[in-house]
Scaffold this motif. Structure first.
Motif, PDB file in Angstrom:
ATOM      1  N   GLY A  50       0.806  -1.209   0.000  1.00  0.00           N
ATOM      2  CA  GLY A  50       0.000   0.000   0.000  1.00  0.00           C
ATOM      3  C   GLY A  50       0.842   1.262   0.000  1.00  0.00           C
ATOM      4  O   GLY A  50       2.043   1.243   0.284  1.00  0.00           O
ATOM      5  N   THR A  51       0.220   2.376  -0.325  1.00  0.00           N
ATOM      6  CA  THR A  51       0.935   3.653  -0.376  1.00  0.00           C
ATOM      7  C   THR A  51       1.115   4.260   1.008  1.00  0.00           C
ATOM      8  O   THR A  51       2.018   5.056   1.225  1.00  0.00           O
ATOM      9  N   GLY A  52       0.229   3.915   1.927  1.00  0.00           N
ATOM     10  CA  GLY A  52       0.283   4.513   3.255  1.00  0.00           C
ATOM     11  C   GLY A  52      -0.301   5.909   3.316  1.00  0.00           C
ATOM     12  O   GLY A  52      -0.276   6.543   4.364  1.00  0.00           O
ATOM     13  N   THR A  53      -0.843   6.416   2.199  1.00  0.00           N
ATOM     14  CA  THR A  53      -1.375   7.775   2.165  1.00  0.00           C
ATOM     15  C   THR A  53      -2.894   7.756   2.066  1.00  0.00           C
ATOM     16  O   THR A  53      -3.476   6.901   1.406  1.00  0.00           O
ATOM     17  N   CYS A  54      -3.528   8.714   2.724  1.00  0.00           N
ATOM     18  CA  CYS A  54      -4.992   8.802   2.683  1.00  0.00           C
ATOM     19  C   CYS A  54      -5.427  10.227   2.995  1.00  0.00           C
ATOM     20  O   CYS A  54      -4.657  11.052   3.491  1.00  0.00           O
ATOM     21  N   ILE A  55      -6.688  10.497   2.683  1.00  0.00           N
ATOM     22  CA  ILE A  55      -7.276  11.822   2.873  1.00  0.00           C
ATOM     23  C   ILE A  55      -8.516  11.703   3.744  1.00  0.00           C
ATOM     24  O   ILE A  55      -9.342  10.808   3.535  1.00  0.00           O
ATOM     25  N   PHE A  56      -8.673  12.606   4.703  1.00  0.00           N
ATOM     26  CA  PHE A  56      -9.901  12.755   5.465  1.00  0.00           C
ATOM     27  C   PHE A  56     -10.382  14.192   5.268  1.00  0.00           C
ATOM     28  O   PHE A  56      -9.582  15.125   5.364  1.00  0.00           O
ATOM     29  N   SER A  57     -11.659  14.358   5.002  1.00  0.00           N
ATOM     30  CA  SER A  57     -12.155  15.685   4.652  1.00  0.00           C
ATOM     31  C   SER A  57     -13.501  15.978   5.291  1.00  0.00           C
ATOM     32  O   SER A  57     -14.338  15.088   5.456  1.00  0.00           O
ATOM     33  N   LYS A  58     -13.699  17.249   5.637  1.00  0.00           N
ATOM     34  CA  LYS A  58     -14.990  17.693   6.154  1.00  0.00           C
ATOM     35  C   LYS A  58     -15.986  17.880   5.026  1.00  0.00           C
ATOM     36  O   LYS A  58     -17.196  17.771   5.221  1.00  0.00           O
ATOM     37  N   VAL A  59     -15.480  18.178   3.835  1.00  0.00           N
ATOM     38  CA  VAL A  59     -16.341  18.342   2.664  1.00  0.00           C
ATOM     39  C   VAL A  59     -16.119  17.175   1.714  1.00  0.00           C
ATOM     40  O   VAL A  59     -15.120  16.466   1.808  1.00  0.00           O
ATOM     41  N   ARG A  60     -17.035  16.994   0.812  1.00  0.00           N
ATOM     42  CA  ARG A  60     -16.974  15.856  -0.096  1.00  0.00           C
ATOM     43  C   ARG A  60     -15.725  15.906  -0.977  1.00  0.00           C
ATOM     44  O   ARG A  60     -15.348  16.958  -1.495  1.00  0.00           O
ATOM     45  N   ILE A  61     -15.087  14.757  -1.131  1.00  0.00           N
ATOM     46  CA  ILE A  61     -13.949  14.617  -2.040  1.00  0.00           C
ATOM     47  C   ILE A  61     -14.525  14.240  -3.401  1.00  0.00           C
ATOM     48  O   ILE A  61     -15.033  13.133  -3.594  1.00  0.00           O
ATOM     49  N   ASN A  62     -14.455  15.162  -4.344  1.00  0.00           N
ATOM     50  CA  ASN A  62     -15.132  14.975  -5.615  1.00  0.00           C
ATOM     51  C   ASN A  62     -14.386  14.037  -6.566  1.00  0.00           C
ATOM     52  O   ASN A  62     -15.012  13.243  -7.276  1.00  0.00           O
ATOM     53  N   ASP A  63     -13.075  14.136  -6.588  1.00  0.00           N
ATOM     54  CA  ASP A  63     -12.271  13.311  -7.496  1.00  0.00           C
ATOM     55  C   ASP A  63     -10.968  12.932  -6.815  1.00  0.00           C
ATOM     56  O   ASP A  63     -10.445  13.686  -5.977  1.00  0.00           O
ATOM     57  N   VAL A  64     -10.456  11.775  -7.178  1.00  0.00           N
ATOM     58  CA  VAL A  64      -9.157  11.330  -6.665  1.00  0.00           C
ATOM     59  C   VAL A  64      -8.365  10.684  -7.791  1.00  0.00           C
ATOM     60  O   VAL A  64      -8.929  10.207  -8.778  1.00  0.00           O
ATOM     61  N   ALA A  65      -7.069  10.683  -7.637  1.00  0.00           N
ATOM     62  CA  ALA A  65      -6.175  10.015  -8.588  1.00  0.00           C
ATOM     63  C   ALA A  65      -4.871   9.721  -7.873  1.00  0.00           C
ATOM     64  O   ALA A  65      -4.566  10.317  -6.828  1.00  0.00           O
ATOM     65  N   PHE A  66      -4.103   8.797  -8.440  1.00  0.00           N
ATOM     66  CA  PHE A  66      -2.814   8.461  -7.841  1.00  0.00           C
ATOM     67  C   PHE A  66      -1.812   8.171  -8.944  1.00  0.00           C
ATOM     68  O   PHE A  66      -2.088   7.409  -9.874  1.00  0.00           O
ATOM     69  N   HIS A  67      -0.651   8.797  -8.833  1.00  0.00           N
ATOM     70  CA  HIS A  67       0.447   8.550  -9.765  1.00  0.00           C
ATOM     71  C   HIS A  67       1.561   7.813  -9.034  1.00  0.00           C
ATOM     72  O   HIS A  67       2.104   8.308  -8.047  1.00  0.00           O
ATOM     73  N   HIS A  68       1.898   6.620  -9.515  1.00  0.00           N
ATOM     74  CA  HIS A  68       2.956   5.824  -8.903  1.00  0.00           C
ATOM     75  C   HIS A  68       4.302   6.309  -9.419  1.00  0.00           C
ATOM     76  O   HIS A  68       4.513   6.405 -10.636  1.00  0.00           O
ATOM     77  N   PHE A  69       5.233   6.623  -8.512  1.00  0.00           N
ATOM     78  CA  PHE A  69       6.545   7.099  -8.919  1.00  0.00           C
ATOM     79  C   PHE A  69       7.276   6.040  -9.741  1.00  0.00           C
ATOM     80  O   PHE A  69       7.189   4.845  -9.463  1.00  0.00           O
ATOM     81  N   GLY A  70       8.024   6.499 -10.727  1.00  0.00           N
ATOM     82  CA  GLY A  70       8.739   5.589 -11.617  1.00  0.00           C
ATOM     83  C   GLY A  70       9.831   4.799 -10.931  1.00  0.00           C
ATOM     84  O   GLY A  70      10.172   3.694 -11.368  1.00  0.00           O
ATOM     85  N   LEU A  71      10.413   5.348  -9.870  1.00  0.00           N
ATOM     86  CA  LEU A  71      11.455   4.657  -9.115  1.00  0.00           C
ATOM     87  C   LEU A  71      11.135   4.733  -7.629  1.00  0.00           C
ATOM     88  O   LEU A  71      10.628   5.752  -7.143  1.00  0.00           O
TER      89      LEU A  71
END
Length: 441
Positions: A50-71
């Protein structure tokens, strides 16, 4: 994790960004504890652990994306473990009172040797910085506010940090509010997780956790304050909340009441900021990548040499055993078992060396060359001969301000963004507050 969740639940944050939450159970624990104040969340699930990263928000999260580092490290560095984590750039988009806000978070490869000559992961973090800078720049040109927060495992004097700050470009909230001194977040003397030996090199610790931001077209943003808010110890315990200190920022945000600037002109204006500094940073980054590419060639030669030695040893194991050995009771059987184990180990090592020299190093070399080409493109487009004059009059404010937004001024109606890095039972935090007020002058 419970202590982290309880702390967040008592604060009035609007968005919290976490890093190093490797276990889903930890994510669910925090999500449950903060649900009453931060009902929306998203976990960036990628990589082996896993990436170990996450978001918590008081308002709705409309869109998400993730880019995996090349190295991201090497598979044989088992004690480091970074290769098994899906390190990359997480993105979330939220709307707040009509403002389009893009929120990015990352956790760069750790530094296991602070000597630049011996730091084999420096080139990898340069790749992280370049990919982050380019993704943020290309995906957030129309955003009203762009936030990039997390654990970059790099200090302000290091090239990866400078790439993110000057190539994107972004403002460093701590520098904007307090200047270049202070703000150490890692291996600080008051932290319970700090080894005393690490204080010999940096008595005050290292600043490697950041909140960076930039405003969009026709938007003005500035840092109101930036601080390290967490107490030294968890109440009732002799432990710190995290092995890193928290970072909290408040940012003033308003729309400019002036002639609107087009997105195209805004992008061109951004590209002309601190060109000489940007060119110097890019040149230094290219030198690091060139050195990393040379190192891959050296490592390939080493792997091939070891592979040939293992192959020679494998052939030797098939040499007939002297008859004298078989005269001992069970001697022949023991020799056969021993030779089988030796052959098995040699074959496994040879397969690994073959994969490293042919696939993994080739992939690393391609990623380094791709990043180098990106830097060449940046350098070419920012050479003295390519500079273009831009009419910046549209960026000038003209009198009254209407419908302005404040970041971190009035807690009752605000939106706060926090970033945290939690390693095991510890966590790091970056905090941003966004608030809006309607006013006319």
């Amino acid at each position: 994790m419970e202590d982290i969740g309880k702390y967040i639940s008592t604060q009035s944050y609007d968005v919290v960004l976490l890093q190093e939450v490797w276990k889903h159970e930890n994510y669910y624990t925090i999500r449950k504890l903060v649900a009453s104040v931060l009902p929306y969340s998203y976990y960036f699930d990628s990589g082996i652990i896993g990436t170990g990263t996450c978001i918590f928000s008081k308002v709705r999260i409309n869109d998400v994306a993730f880019h995996h580092f090349g190295l991201n490290g090497y598979p044989h560095k088992l004690m480091h473990g970074d290769w098994f984590g899906g390190k990359g750039l997480g993105l979330g988009q939220i709307d707040f009172k009509g403002f389009n806000i893009h929120i990015f978070t990352s956790h760069y490869h750790a530094t296991y040797n602070y000597n630049p000559i011996k730091d084999v992961y420096l080139g990898h973090r340069v790749v992280h910085g370049v990919e982050s800078a380019q993704w943020i720049k290309l995906s957030s040109s129309s955003a009203d506010l762009t936030i990039y927060a997390g654990d970059f495992n790099t200090e302000p004097k290091d090239i990866p940090y400078q790439i993110v700050r000057y190539v994107t470009p972004l403002c460093d909230a701590w520098v904007e509010a307090n200047g270049v001194d202070g703000g150490e977040t890692s291996e600080t003397p008051s932290n319970s997780y700090t080894h005393r030996s690490s204080l010999k090199e940096s008595p005050n610790g290292k600043r490697i956790d950041y909140i960076m931001y930039k405003s969009g077209p026709n938007i003005h943003a500035e840092t109101i304050s930036c601080s390290l808010p967490l107490p030294d110890r968890i109440p009732g315990k002799n432990l710190s909340y995290s092995d890193h200190e928290a970072v909290a920022a408040k940012i003033f945000l308003r729309r400019k009441d002036s002639k609107p600037m087009s997105t195209r002109d805004f992008i061109r204006l951004q590209s002309c900021k601190e060109i000489d500094v940007k060119r110097n940073v890019v040149e230094n980054a290219k030198s690091i990548l060139d050195n990393s590419i040379r190192n891959t060639s050296v490592m390939k030669s080493i792997y091939i040499c070891i592979l040939l030695i293992c192959l020679l040893l494998l052939f030797i194991t098939f040499v007939p055993v002297p008859e004298a050995v078989s005269r001992f009771p069970g001697g022949s059987t023991l020799v056969d078992i021993f030779l089988f184990l030796v052959r098995l180990i040699l074959i496994v090592v040879m397969c690994y060396l073959g994969l490293m020299s042919s696939l993994f190093l080739k992939r690393e070399r391609h990623a380094l060359r791709s990043t180098l080409s990106t830097l060449d493109c940046i350098l070419e487009n920012h050479s003295p001969g390519s500079r273009q004059s831009i009419d910046t009059t549209s960026a000038t404010s003209s009198g009254g301000i209407q419908n302005y937004s404040k970041v971190g001024v009035l807690p009752p109606i605000g939106e706060k963004i926090a970033s945290s890095d939690s390693g095991g039972d510890v966590s790091k935090h970056s905090i941003l507050t966004v608030e809006e007020n309607d006013n006319q002058e």
